[in-house]
Design an enzyme around this catalytic site. Structure first.
Site, PDB file in Angstrom:
ATOM      1  N   HIS A 270       9.420 -18.871   5.883  1.00 28.87           N
ATOM      2  CA  HIS A 270       9.531 -18.501   7.294  1.00 28.87           C
ATOM      3  C   HIS A 270      10.385 -19.506   8.061  1.00 28.87           C
ATOM      4  O   HIS A 270      11.478 -19.153   8.499  1.00 28.87           O
ATOM      5  CB  HIS A 270       8.160 -18.326   7.964  1.00 28.87           C
ATOM      6  N   ASP A 321       6.715 -10.575   1.194  1.00 27.58           N
ATOM      7  CA  ASP A 321       5.546 -11.173   1.820  1.00 27.58           C
ATOM      8  C   ASP A 321       4.340 -10.240   1.808  1.00 27.58           C
ATOM      9  O   ASP A 321       3.691 -10.052   0.792  1.00 27.58           O
ATOM     10  CB  ASP A 321       5.919 -11.613   3.233  1.00 27.58           C
TER      11      ASP A 321
END
Length: 454
Positions: A270, A321
């Protein structure tokens, strides 16, 4: 030795036609010959071949709840409210359930055109939080699912020790994740014994985040694991940044760079909320930024500083993810579209005039994914693995396209499945959009979800 023949292929020095790729018994490329005749014994592919892209961030168990967190709650929804719902939904998952869910995900991953997965795996313990007789039980299930699908896996067992900065004790929803240092060492030791010599498995570690792994434990863990990839969630949400500032008086990425030896082994997942100095620091470190655009959008996390980071030579790759989407197309498309929406410009990440935006994105994701997973792949060239996705040049969305126009149309022209074939280690595991075990795996998945969610 086996031969693969492609009507066209993207090689390190550009596009070529009639490409013969010879591989050895381990699926590594021995030679690449353009303008070749097709030998009679070659496995022939009619489309355009590109080196595969690794999916560098996966939580396989979350595939079971994809799309189920889209009804509004009683108050303002955020990553944190979604996380609580995810903990509750997965409370009933047994090892065989996890394997069924992961196998379905991994077939979807291959059919989308990904050719490896980095499994950031933190569902370790039994439902009551007690250890299984084999501490690696759930990790073995992840590997078994990947092998059922034929997908190379980088297994990243997660170290999760606290629920917040300062060593806050874990909450009840985290009981299946938690390890101390000794327990984590037992887990990783068992995995090295089981898979240390495997060609289809790479082993690394995943300190979950700075909030879940106190500094002292993080340093001890890194010292005990001097080899292999290191993945960590970092700076995903603004609250995480605020909490880190309150505890360490530094922002998460700033703190990590100042206290740990961040280098090319690392993948910073991220890295959404960074200052200009942090962006420059990560780019200079050689680490890979692991971008998960569809999950970050779904959770309202924020947007990565892509243009600045890439201008400074930063390395990056993509992951699905939470698996709200399993598509390299959607991840790459939204990386560029996010920049267009925030800048008011087009082709922002093309890297200069008269360049293909998609080619720059695809090649960067290939290189970053290979680095972050530890698999020697990402280009069609001698010495690397023959992990290859083949685009369907007969599809209307790719009609009359050649060269980089194929990539631009693949990434930006629509949502049809344009990957027709997938080759892993020199062997076709998806042919004409079909995986040989997809019906069996899907049926098991549906039965499992009926039990978990019904």
């Amino acid at each position: 030795m086996s031969n693969l023949f492609f009507a066209a292929a993207l090689l390190p020095d550009g596009w070529a036609e009639d490409v013969l790729v010879a591989t050895d018994g381990q699926g590594r490329i021995l030679s690449v010959t353009a303008g070749a005749a097709c030998p009679a014994e070659a496995d022939r592919f009619a489309g355009a071949a590109v080196a595969g892209i690794a999916n560098l961030h996966s939580h396989a168990h979350q595939r079971a709840i994809a799309g189920m967190g889209e009804s509004s709650g009683d108050g303002a929804d955020s990553f944190w409210s979604w996380r609580d719902a995810m903990y509750r939904a997965l409370d009933r998952m047994e090892p065989e359930d996890f394997e069924a869910v992961a196998a379905q995900l991994y077939v979807e991953t291959l059919k989308a055109g990904f050719t490896a997965v980095a499994e950031f795996h933190y569902l370790h313990h039994d439902r009551d939080g007690s250890a299984y007789a084999d501490p690696a039980e759930m990790s073995h299930r992840a590997v078994a699912a990947a092998r059922t699908a034929g997908l190379p896996i980088t297994l990243l067992p997660v170290l999760y020790n606290a629920s917040g900065f300062g060593g806050t004790p874990p909450n009840a929803g985290q009981r299946r994740f938690v390890h101390d240092g000794a327990g984590f060492d037992r887990l990783t030791g068992a995995l090295r014994g089981a898979y240390g010599e495997s060609s289809d498995v790479r082993l690394g570690i995943a300190p979950h985040s700075l909030r879940a792994v106190p500094d002292e434990l993080l340093g001890e863990t890194l010292a005990a694991h001097p080899q292999g990839p290191i993945h960590i969630h970092i700076a995903e949400q603004r609250r995480e940044v605020e909490d880190c500032l309150a505890h360490h008086r530094r922002r998460p990425v700033e703190h990590l760079l100042e206290t740990q030896p961040v280098d090319g082994r690392w993948c910073l997942i991220h890295a959404t909320h960074m200052t200009d100095a942090e962006v420059a620091g990560v780019a200079a470190s050689g680490a890979v930024a692991g971008l998960c655009l569809t999950t970050e959008a779904n959770l309202g996390d924020g947007y990565f500083a892509a243009e600045s980071y890439m201008e400074q030579g930063g390395r990056w790759g993509i992951g699905s993810d939470s698996h709200i989407s399993v598509s390299p197309v959607e991840e790459l498309r939204w990386l560029e579209y996010g920049m267009r929406l925030t800048s008011g410009r087009r082709t922002v990440l093309a890297g200069g005039p008269r360049r293909s935006t998609a080619r720059r994105l695809v090649e960067a994701a290939q290189a970053g994914g290979a680095q972050a997973t530890g698999f020697e792949a990402g280009r069609i060239t001698p010495g690397l693995r023959a992990d290859i996705a083949v685009l369907d040049t007969d599809h209307p969305l790719l009609a009359a396209r050649r060269g980089d126009a194929l990539l631009d149309s693949w990434i930006f022209a629509g949502n049809a499945a344009l990957v027709r074939d997938v080759v892993i280690a020199g062997r076709a595991v998806v042919r004409d959009r079909r995986h040989p075990r997809e019906d069996e795996i899907a049926e098991r998945f549906k039965i499992t979800l009926g039990r978990l969610l019904g």
